[in-house]
Structure formats: C-alpha cells, structure tokens
Design a protein around this motif. Structure first.
Motif, PDB file in Angstrom:
ATOM      1  N   ALA A 193      16.587  90.274  52.981  1.00  0.00           N
ATOM      2  CA  ALA A 193      16.621  90.685  51.573  1.00  0.00           C
ATOM      3  C   ALA A 193      17.957  91.320  51.180  1.00  0.00           C
ATOM      4  O   ALA A 193      18.174  91.651  50.019  1.00  0.00           O
ATOM      5  CB  ALA A 193      15.492  91.682  51.310  1.00  0.00           C
ATOM      6  N   GLY A 194      18.852  91.473  52.171  1.00  0.00           N
ATOM      7  CA  GLY A 194      20.109  92.165  51.899  1.00  0.00           C
ATOM      8  C   GLY A 194      21.137  91.282  51.201  1.00  0.00           C
ATOM      9  O   GLY A 194      20.933  90.080  51.016  1.00  0.00           O
ATOM     10  N   THR A 195      22.238  91.893  50.832  1.00  0.00           N
ATOM     11  CA  THR A 195      23.347  91.137  50.246  1.00  0.00           C
ATOM     12  C   THR A 195      24.025  90.323  51.344  1.00  0.00           C
ATOM     13  O   THR A 195      23.777  90.546  52.538  1.00  0.00           O
ATOM     14  CB  THR A 195      24.393  92.093  49.654  1.00  0.00           C
ATOM     15  OG1 THR A 195      24.943  92.863  50.740  1.00  0.00           O
ATOM     16  CG2 THR A 195      23.780  93.038  48.629  1.00  0.00           C
ATOM     17  N   ALA A 196      24.896  89.404  50.965  1.00  0.00           N
ATOM     18  CA  ALA A 196      25.597  88.583  51.962  1.00  0.00           C
ATOM     19  C   ALA A 196      26.374  89.487  52.923  1.00  0.00           C
ATOM     20  O   ALA A 196      26.402  89.258  54.137  1.00  0.00           O
ATOM     21  CB  ALA A 196      26.532  87.608  51.262  1.00  0.00           C
ATOM     22  N   GLY A 197      26.979  90.542  52.388  1.00  0.00           N
ATOM     23  CA  GLY A 197      27.750  91.471  53.214  1.00  0.00           C
ATOM     24  C   GLY A 197      26.871  92.203  54.206  1.00  0.00           C
ATOM     25  O   GLY A 197      27.231  92.393  55.374  1.00  0.00           O
ATOM     26  N   ALA A 254      17.686 102.312  65.457  1.00  0.00           N
ATOM     27  CA  ALA A 254      18.897 101.517  65.631  1.00  0.00           C
ATOM     28  C   ALA A 254      18.899 100.420  64.575  1.00  0.00           C
ATOM     29  O   ALA A 254      18.513  99.279  64.841  1.00  0.00           O
ATOM     30  CB  ALA A 254      18.940 100.938  67.040  1.00  0.00           C
ATOM     31  N   CYS A 255      19.267 100.793  63.365  1.00  0.00           N
ATOM     32  CA  CYS A 255      19.299  99.844  62.244  1.00  0.00           C
ATOM     33  C   CYS A 255      20.360 100.337  61.270  1.00  0.00           C
ATOM     34  O   CYS A 255      20.393 101.518  60.943  1.00  0.00           O
ATOM     35  CB  CYS A 255      17.930  99.789  61.557  1.00  0.00           C
ATOM     36  SG  CYS A 255      17.943  98.838  60.011  1.00  0.00           S
ATOM     37  N   HIS A 256      21.219  99.408  60.809  1.00  0.00           N
ATOM     38  CA  HIS A 256      22.241  99.800  59.833  1.00  0.00           C
ATOM     39  C   HIS A 256      21.616 100.300  58.540  1.00  0.00           C
ATOM     40  O   HIS A 256      22.224 101.053  57.797  1.00  0.00           O
ATOM     41  CB  HIS A 256      23.153  98.609  59.509  1.00  0.00           C
ATOM     42  CG  HIS A 256      23.918  98.116  60.695  1.00  0.00           C
ATOM     43  ND1 HIS A 256      24.739  98.932  61.445  1.00  0.00           N
ATOM     44  CD2 HIS A 256      23.976  96.889  61.280  1.00  0.00           C
ATOM     45  CE1 HIS A 256      25.278  98.228  62.428  1.00  0.00           C
ATOM     46  NE2 HIS A 256      24.828  96.985  62.349  1.00  0.00           N
ATOM     47  N   PHE A 257      20.399  99.847  58.264  1.00  0.00           N
ATOM     48  CA  PHE A 257      19.769 100.174  56.988  1.00  0.00           C
ATOM     49  C   PHE A 257      18.438 100.884  57.200  1.00  0.00           C
ATOM     50  O   PHE A 257      17.486 100.697  56.447  1.00  0.00           O
ATOM     51  CB  PHE A 257      19.605  98.898  56.150  1.00  0.00           C
ATOM     52  CG  PHE A 257      20.916  98.189  55.974  1.00  0.00           C
ATOM     53  CD1 PHE A 257      21.872  98.689  55.109  1.00  0.00           C
ATOM     54  CD2 PHE A 257      21.216  97.064  56.739  1.00  0.00           C
ATOM     55  CE1 PHE A 257      23.104  98.065  54.982  1.00  0.00           C
ATOM     56  CE2 PHE A 257      22.442  96.430  56.607  1.00  0.00           C
ATOM     57  CZ  PHE A 257      23.397  96.931  55.733  1.00  0.00           C
TER      58      PHE A 257
END
Ligand SMILES: Nc1ncnc2c1ncn2[C@@H]1O[C@H](COP(=O)(O)OP(=O)(O)OP(=O)(O)O)[C@@H](O)[C@H]1O
Ligand SMILES: [Mg+2]
Length: 340
Positions: free
Chosen positions: A298-302, A323-326
């Motif tokens: 569901a994230g942006t391309a970046g 351990a997750c960037h988001f």
C-alpha cells in the motif's frame, strides 16, 4: 530496587547450516532475554527458526555454525565443550521437544527413563532416583504414579505422555525450561490442562520458560513477553498485552488477523497470510517480509523500494520493538515508524 538481571540473555545469535545448495542462515541477528520466573513466547510460521533457536540455546547443534552469545546467568554457553554443556543440560536448563515420542524410548518404562535422567545428573542411587521419578510423575498430575512409572510410553495417552515429558524435564529442577510446541498435538481441553500445569510449576519453582508455538492463542494464555520471528529474525518483541493491543509490525498484524474470532464462531476461521516464507538460501537484500506485506504493497513507490532494498533494524520505544521501516507504535510521533 534494581531489576534483577535476566536468567537467559541471547545476543546477536546466528545459526547457519552448510548444505549442498549453499549456507542456510536459519537464525540471524537474534537477541532476547528471559527473566527469572517469566515466560517468553516465541511465535512464527513453520520454518521461521523457532526450533533452531531453542536447540542453539541448549547447545544441541552439531555441524552448524553458531555465532553470537547465549549466556545463562552471565555464563557464556556458545563455545562450551560437550561435557560442560552436558552438565548444564538437565540441571540448569531442560527442553521438551516438539515430538514427545522421539525423546521417549519405547522399550523402557517411563519411571526408568526419568530415574536414569536423575541418576546421570546427580549420581543418585537407583532406589533414590526411582523414588524421585515417582514423585516427579505425581507433581505433573499423573494419577497412581507408582503404578504408572512401571508402564511404557505407548501405554500413555498423548496428554499424559506430554506430562511425562514435563516430569522428565523438571526432575533435575532446572531454572530454564524450553518447551517446543508442547501442546500442538493435543486437543484444546488437554492443551489447556498442560498449559495450566506449566503455569503452576512456574509459580512454585520460579521457573523461566521459553514457550515455542505457532499458536497466538497459546502465547496470549501463557507468555509475559513475546518474540515474533520471521525468516530467522526478530520481527517484533513486546510485552504480551502490548503485542495484542498494538501490534507494530505488519507481519504480527497479519498473524493476529488470521486468529479465529471467539466472539463470532461463524467468522471465517484462520485466514492465513498469503504468500510463502522467504528463502533462507538466498535472502533478499531488503525486508524478508516485504513480498507478502500489506503495508509495503500500500506504500508509495519510494516506500516499496525502501522495503525491497533496505533491511530494517529492530527499533521502537523501550521494550516494544519491531523490525519494520513503517512500524506503527501508538502515540510516538517522534518515532520514524508512525507512517501507517
Ligand atoms: N540441520 C539443518 N540443516 C539445514 N537446514 C536446517 C536444519 N535444521 C533446520 N533447518 C532449516 O532452518 C529453518 C528453520 O527451521 P526450524 O525447525 O527452526 O523452524 P520452526 O520455526 O521450528 O518451524 P516449525 O513451526 O515447523 O517447527 C528451516 O528452513 C529449516 O529447513
Ligand atoms: Mg519447530
């Protein structure tokens, strides 16, 4: 008063197997603590590295490369010789294996097997060891323990056999018990009895327990802290209430979504997370969960690019890490991972 130091401290544990197709990194960069008298639940899908982790703590891997640190009350276990480990196994730490029949010998009576365990570790006389074995069978709730000590493993039901395994593990009064899926093969009523038994024994002896399971219901029932594993690494670590109330990692949220709902039995039971676990032979450079992750999709391309190429390190407030960037932690606006 200062917190007492944990009984078991695992830091940066790695376990790699050499295989004809190349090294398999079954466990990587794994760190966790087990305090005295507490239960750590380790949960994750099949192949996530739960059993490999527990065998590494017990020093039972032969032929594997084990790196990092496993310390029992400050004493380093990685690199100890087999006789030194043997002295610790049984008396300081014990394990209940995933398959009880594989650790009970079919030709000996259960009393003989438990007594032998005691004799080996304490050098006790046969009669004393036998008396202790009967006592241990009574402690785990086996009726008529004296008579049943003279029976063979196949004469016990699954639940009673699991009690025998617990008696065998605890006969030498260890401080740490690792239980690998101890109730998976049992029906829910017997499973609940075994979990209650472990909770009682924990209270009586201030036992530290590592409970390995793929069942979040079991975790909710017995664990104080939880480690969620994915692809041999920690996905999320948290006190049990926080994990269930505010799961921060999309994988944990997926596992929780796949739980059957107690309030609505007609609800679709067990929605598995789509996709398959990652290859441990050729780990992807980014987040191992990214190919199956609803948040990444569901994230942006970046954002997707970041998930695919940059491996997330565990982070978060105090004792709750993911351990997750988001990762989504409640009310931590300052934290990087509030994007969901
Ligand atoms: N001796 C070995 N040689 C090579 N690979 C191994 C060995 N033992 C385990 N593995 C691999 O390590 C990974 C983790 O295995 P492990 O048994 O820890 O999984 P698990 O989380 O306990 O799964 P399950 O829920 O099915 O018990 C798996 O991919 C497994 O194939
Ligand atoms: Mg296993």
């Amino acid at each position: 008063m200062a917190e007492p130091s944990p009984l078991l401290t695992v830091r940066n544990l790695g376990v790699a197997f050499r295989t004809p197709r190349g090294p398999v990194r079954a466990v990587d960069s794994l760190s966790f603590d087990v305090p005295h008298g507490r239960t750590l639940g380790i949960v994750g899908e099949s192949g996530s590295g739960k059993s490999v982790t527990s065998l590494a703590v017990m020093g039972l891997h032969t032929g594997a490369e084990v790196t990092g640190s496993v310390a029992l009350e400050g004493r380093e276990l990685v690199g100890l010789s087999e006789p030194e480990l043997n002295r610790l196994r049984g008396r300081r730490m014990a394990m209940i294996f995933q398959d009880p029949l594989s650790s009970l010998h079919p030709y000996y009576t259960v009393g003989e097997q438990i007594a032998e365990h005691h004799r080996v570790h304490f050098g006790s006389r046969r009669s004393a060891a036998r008396a202790r074995a009967i006592e241990a069978l009574a402690e785990v709730g086996i009726p008529e323990p004296k008579r049943r000590a003279g029976e063979h493993p196949h004469q016990f039901s699954g639940g009673m056999r699991q009690r025998v395994m617990i008696a065998m593990a605890l006969v030498c009064e260890p401080d740490l018990l690792i239980a690998d899926e101890p109730t998976t093969a049992l029906d829910v009523t017997v499973q609940a009895q075994i979990l209650d038994l472990l909770a009682r024994l924990q209270q009586e002896r201030r036992l530290s327990i590592v409970m390995i399971t793929h069942d979040l219901g079991v975790v909710a029932r017995v664990a104080h802290e939880v480690l969620v594993m994915y692809g041999g690494r920690a996905a999320e670590q948290a006190p049990v209430d926080a994990l269930f109330a505010t799961p921060a990692h999309p994988y944990t949220r997926g596992l929780l979504d796949s739980l059957p709902r107690l309030d609505d039995p007609d609800d679709v039971p067990l929605r598995a997370i789509p996709g398959t676990p990652p290859s441990l032979l050729e780990p992807a450079p980014g987040c191992a969960f990214a190919p199956r992750c609803a948040r990444a999709a569901a994230g942006t391309a970046g954002e997707r690019e970041r998930c695919a190429t940059e491996r997330p390190a565990p982070g978060g407030p105090e004792d709750h890490t993911a351990a997750c960037h988001f990762a989504s932690f409640p009310a931590t606006a300052a934290h990087e991972g509030t994007a969901t």
